[in-house]
Design an enzyme around this catalytic site. Structure first.
Site, PDB file in Angstrom:
ATOM      1  N   GLU A 751      51.223  33.141  20.090  1.00 24.95           N
ATOM      2  CA  GLU A 751      50.551  32.234  21.029  1.00 24.95           C
ATOM      3  C   GLU A 751      49.341  32.896  21.702  1.00 24.95           C
ATOM      4  O   GLU A 751      49.366  33.183  22.892  1.00 24.95           O
ATOM      5  CB  GLU A 751      51.551  31.713  22.062  1.00 24.95           C
ATOM      6  CG  GLU A 751      52.496  32.799  22.538  1.00 24.95           C
ATOM      7  CD  GLU A 751      53.434  32.337  23.607  1.00 24.95           C
ATOM      8  OE1 GLU A 751      54.181  31.391  23.350  1.00 24.95           O
ATOM      9  OE2 GLU A 751      53.405  32.938  24.701  1.00 24.95           O
ATOM     10  N   CYS A 821      32.530  33.769  51.265  1.00 25.89           N
ATOM     11  CA  CYS A 821      32.753  34.609  52.443  1.00 25.89           C
ATOM     12  C   CYS A 821      34.004  35.470  52.272  1.00 25.89           C
ATOM     13  O   CYS A 821      35.041  35.213  52.907  1.00 25.89           O
ATOM     14  CB  CYS A 821      32.813  33.743  53.689  1.00 25.89           C
ATOM     15  SG  CYS A 821      31.198  33.062  54.020  1.00 25.89           S
ATOM     16  N   GLU A 822      33.935  36.409  51.402  1.00 27.22           N
ATOM     17  CA  GLU A 822      34.995  37.372  51.120  1.00 27.22           C
ATOM     18  C   GLU A 822      34.316  38.658  50.679  1.00 27.22           C
ATOM     19  O   GLU A 822      33.403  38.609  49.839  1.00 27.22           O
ATOM     20  CB  GLU A 822      35.853  36.904  49.926  1.00 27.22           C
ATOM     21  CG  GLU A 822      36.769  35.754  50.188  1.00 27.22           C
ATOM     22  CD  GLU A 822      37.944  36.118  51.081  1.00 27.22           C
ATOM     23  OE1 GLU A 822      38.398  37.285  51.051  1.00 27.22           O
ATOM     24  OE2 GLU A 822      38.397  35.220  51.819  1.00 27.22           O
ATOM     25  N   TYR A 850      40.117  31.989  31.199  1.00 24.78           N
ATOM     26  CA  TYR A 850      40.498  32.205  32.608  1.00 24.78           C
ATOM     27  C   TYR A 850      39.278  32.178  33.527  1.00 24.78           C
ATOM     28  O   TYR A 850      39.185  32.959  34.476  1.00 24.78           O
ATOM     29  CB  TYR A 850      41.307  33.512  32.770  1.00 24.78           C
ATOM     30  CG  TYR A 850      42.513  33.509  31.872  1.00 24.78           C
ATOM     31  CD1 TYR A 850      43.607  32.698  32.191  1.00 24.78           C
ATOM     32  CD2 TYR A 850      42.555  34.234  30.694  1.00 24.78           C
ATOM     33  CE1 TYR A 850      44.698  32.633  31.333  1.00 24.78           C
ATOM     34  CE2 TYR A 850      43.646  34.171  29.848  1.00 24.78           C
ATOM     35  CZ  TYR A 850      44.714  33.377  30.167  1.00 24.78           C
ATOM     36  OH  TYR A 850      45.788  33.285  29.333  1.00 24.78           O
TER      37      TYR A 850
END
Ligand code: ADP
Ligand code: ASP
Ligand code: MG
Length: 870
Positions: A751, A821-822, A850
């Site tokens: 998979e 804002c990080e 992803y």
């Protein structure tokens, strides 16, 4: 022939010492390489001294012979050893030279005589010395016969072992040392005899005339002794790997070549476990400042490692990770001992008396723990038991074994401690018996149980060297990876990505219209799908749709013959809406609510379980059903801690020790286990991994009986750097074919997810602002972790290019950041890019997997659109 063409050498011609290890002298093709290499050094105008090890495996065979009490078995073993040499001579089409015949006769005689006459240790040393005595005799014959007149020299006539105060008989005979000061007389004596010489590694002679050994692997040290005695121009160590790497490359294929090291660093790496050099082989070279080169006999064109006196200035960094197994810890406990005058002196006196040298020490108020290293101590359990019983008279003693010492080596360890929190966390889950930071500031060592080491080293390497290296421009520190030099798979070439070539103008246009935008290149998806379709051993491939659920991708993969693996009802619905009824579906959720299972049974999906709970509590949902059981094989793999899905630290899979309970519960509810499944993690490039998983699942399936298929998961890695080797699909097929042949009655399922879509997708964004802060330069773009969270979540490295200025020189060093804002909103650190301007289109590569699926509305910024390029 090169040597014959060279002018005669003067008496003062420089020396080059070339040492060839066991594998380098074991076959005819290697000897042909040796001949060419020696001839080329001679052609440089140097006298050459070749130092050889025994043929690979011969020292081990001789050691075993020595442990044999039965005389007839010893004689038999000596015959087998002789045969190895006859076979090689046969290949060389050479008759047995007299010099070798003499050795073989002597070996047979000593085997028959046994240890009685010479004494156990002296006899054993002399027996083992025959490995090198024989290989050098054979080598002299081959080289001379191939047109390179070569003089055989007895190393014992040149290397005199010194008597040291703390030696016992054992260390004196089996782990001797030589004081190697420049010896002009030896130089003159040899120079009179010829130009090319061959001698033995590993052996020397002590003052009473007995043959002594320099310790296992000691031929490197012989070469250095000769290098110092002859004040050679350089010492070359020729082995089966092109230099010293950041970790043992056989264990960590991503290990990077260390092209330049100073004596101290190299010494640290060698003495803490990197077998490529004998721990004692650097100190003889320091005073005469003779440089050492490490090279691969089979690939002489590779650059290798140079070790010399120059210390290179660079920021503190971990240069290598090494491990030593077979460590014994002695823990000594005594109340209030720290205050007792002379306690430690008494304790250490015992170690001295038993001839044991202490390596690491840690102490507390009531406890002192020390480690004993087998390479320095020739440890045997009798010696440790005798020590423990003597120590027991002064304190409480505990012997902890087998342990292993893992060392992080590099300059300036102390100033790096604050960066090692990830490493400490990794160790935190294990039993760390002792931590020691060397007083020379070059290493940090952790002693742990031996059983955890093999798993831990690749993880630490990933964290400390690979991940760090990916984020910065590290080419000054580390060379190419072992995998890229030796990997069998196709290597990723710089510049072959689809977005660099035909699609660039289209992408610039798309970026100019609007950003952020994900763009997916369908020919790449199809190409990757077709690569996997060549896996003849695999009966069914399912696309793990969590990587990217765009309907066009689902449709393309259905057309390529893929089934689909879904982890939620939402994913199942997306697939069922996009692709035809016939595509096989797998439902493999984790900690899903009861109603998900009930709903999934109403679709055509095959459902998997990975814990006892559903059968214990919701048995009626599963009654009469066929299911897949996902097991945890006890270990996880992958490029980052957060993508590893096996082992107790991960929430996935049923532990193997709960399988019997699961089967009893299944029986109670008439549930049939039709498939077994395991998936250990993501980003794996070693083809052997899936063979191991199949083998393990198959042996579990044999116990269960009802199993028809084995799903060995996905995790197929996608390399991200030019020069890295791609997963070798043909080799994977071969691995699977072999293991399947052993269990032909199971269907094989896989998979893959990221493998199919990662390279196909890019994220387009535009430059917003720039900022300078001290020496740091920040380049702002209009999207960040809200669109692509992988760098923040997994420390993932994504190539970033300024598409507008792809052809301009990369003169700026940027931290590429988003507008969220990080502080963690960094897409790439330390990226060399052209000087950028507001509005430039920036491309973030390998964002097809992803990416969009993990994006979030955080800060309520616009979501990235998705565009398909057919
Ligand atoms: P030789 O027989 O030529 O002396 P060795 O087997 O003693 O060769 O040493 C070479 C081996 O050392 C390599 O094949 C590799 O497996 C091992 N090794 C361990 N650590 C390292 C490292 N850090 N760099 C390179 N090789 C290493
Ligand atoms: N032949 C010896 C050994 O195997 C020495 C060496 O190869 O360096 O230990
Ligand atoms: Mg060696």
């Amino acid at each position: 022939m090169t040597s014959n063409a060279s002018a005669p050498l003067s008496a003062g011609a420089p020396w080059i010492v070339m040492k060839f290890g066991g594998t380098s002298v074991a076959t005819l093709p290697r000897w042909q390489n040796i001949r060419e290499l020696v001839a080329s050094r001679r052609a440089e105008g140097a006298r050459v001294l070749v130092v050889v090890s025994a043929l690979t495996g011969i020292t081990d065979a001789l050691k075993q012979l020595c442990a044999q009490e039965d005389k007839s078995k010893r004689i038999e073993a000596a015959k087998m050893i002789a045969q190895r040499h006859y076979d090689l001579l046969d290949h060389m089409q050479l008759a047995v030279p007299d010099t070798l015949a003499v050795r073989l006769t002597e070996l047979a005689r000593l085997a028959e005589e046994g240890p009685a006459v010479l004494g156990e240790l002296a006899w054993s040393a002399l027996m083992q010395a025959h490995g090198e005595l024989m290989s050098s005799a054979l080598g002299a014959a081959f080289l001379s016969h191939s047109g390179l007149p070569t003089q055989w020299v007895d190393a014992r006539d040149c290397l005199a072992a010194v008597a040291l105060p703390n030696q016992n008989e054992r260390t004196k005979l089996l782990s001797a040392m030589v004081e190697a000061k420049p010896d002009p007389a030896l130089n003159t004596r040899l120079a009179k005899l010829g130009e090319v010489f061959i001698t033995q590694g590993f052996i020397a002679r002590e003052s009473q005339g007995r043959t002594v050994l320099l310790g296992r692997g000691g031929s490197d040290t012989s070469a250095s002794y000769f290098g110092a005695l002859l004040k050679a121009q350089r010492v070359e160590i020729w082995t089966d790997v092109a230099g010293m790497f950041t970790a043992n490359p056989r264990q960590v294929p991503g290990a990077r070549l260390l092209q330049k090291l100073d004596y101290e660093e190299a010494q640290e790496i060698a003495s803490t476990g990197a077998k490529v050099l004998h721990p004692r082989c650097l100190s003889p070279l320091r005073e005469p400042r003779v440089p050492m080169l490490i090279k691969d006999t089979n690939r002489p064109e590779l650059e290798g490692t140079v070790i010399g006196p120059e210390v290179r200035e660079h920021a503190p960094s971990v240069k290598a990770i090494s491990a030593r197994k077979g460590i014994t810890l002695v823990s000594m406990e005594s109340v209030g001992m720290w205050q007792q005058v002379g306690f430690l002196a008494d304790v250490f006196a015992q170690f001295k008396q038993h001839g044991l040298s202490v390596d690491l020490i840690s102490s507390a108020e009531t406890n002192v723990t020390v480690s004993l290293d087998p390479t320095e101590n020739l440890l045997d359990s009798d010696a440790v038991a005798a020590l423990a019983s003597d120590l027991a008279k002064v304190c409480r003693v505990k012997v902890i074994a087998p342990c292993a010492a893992i060392t992080l080596a590099g300059r300036g360890m102390r100033s790096m401690l604050h960066t090692l929190s990830g490493v400490l966390a990794e160790f935190g889950q294990l039993r760390v018996h002792l931590i020691s930071q060397s007083s020379n500031n070059l290493n940090l060592t952790f002693v742990v149980d031996e059983s955890v080491v093999d798993d831990l080293i690749p993880r630490l390497h990933e964290m400390l060297i690979a991940a760090g290296a990916l984020r910065t421009d590290d080419s000054a520190l580390f060379g190419p990876s072992w995998q890229s030099l030796y990997g069998s798979g196709e290597v990723v070439a710089a510049g072959d990505a689809w977005w660099r070539t035909e699609s660039r103008d289209r992408l610039l246009q798309l970026g100019a219209e609007a950003t952020p935008r994900y763009v997916y290149h369908m020919p790449t998806v199809r190409q990757q799908a077709r690569n996997l379709k060549t896996l003849a051993a695999v009966d069914r491939l399912h696309y793990a749709v969590k990587a990217n659920t765009h309907p066009a991708i689902l449709r393309a993969l259905a057309e390529e013959g893929f089934g689909f693996e879904c982890v939620s009802p939402g994913e199942l619905k997306a697939v069922m809406a996009a692709v035809p009824e016939s595509a096989p579906l797998l439902f493999t959720p984790n900690f899903a609510p009861r109603e998900d299972y009930a709903w999934a049974f109403g679709t055509r999906a095959t459902v998997s379980l990975d814990s006892l709970y559903p059968l214990e509590h919701w048995g009626e949902v599963f009654r009469g059903r066929e299911i897949v059981l996902r097991v945890d094989l006890g270990r996880g793999l992958g490029h980052h801690e957060k993508v590893r899905t096996g082992g107790s630290g991960s929430k996935f899979g049923l532990p193997v020790d709960q399988i019997d309970t699961f089967l009893r519960l299944a029986d109670t509810h008439s549930v049939t286990v039709r498939g077994l499944h395991a998936h250990l993690g993501s980003g794996i490039l070693d083809d052997k991994h899936w063979g191991e998983v199949y083998g393990q699942l198959a042996s579990l399936a044999e116990r269960i009986g009802s199993v028809a298929f084995l799903d060995i998961g996905g995790g197929l890695g996608v390399p991200s750097h030019p020069g890295e080797a791609r997963l070798d699909v043909a080799a994977l097929d071969e691995v699977l074919r072999k293991v399947k042949a052993a269990y032909p009655h199971y269907k094989l399922w896989m998979e893959p997810g990221r493998y199919l879509v990662a390279d196909a997708g890019v994220l387009l964004t535009r430059v917003t602002q720039q900022k300078g802060k001290g020496s740091w330069r920040y380049l702002g773009v209009d999207t960040g972790m809200n669109s692509l969270i992988r760098p923040a979540l997994y420390d993932a490295w994504h190539e970033i290019v300024n598409l507008t200025r792809l052809d301009e020189p990369a003169t700026a060093l940027y931290q590429v950041v988003g507008p969220i804002c990080e502080s963690g909103d960094v897409i790439g650190s330390d990226r060399r890019l052209p000087e950028a301007k507001e509005g430039d289109v920036v491309l973030i590569a390998q964002a097809g997997a992803y990416g969009k699926v993990m994006s979030s509305p955080y800060n309520l910024r616009d979501e990235a659109e998705e565009i398909i390029l057919d």
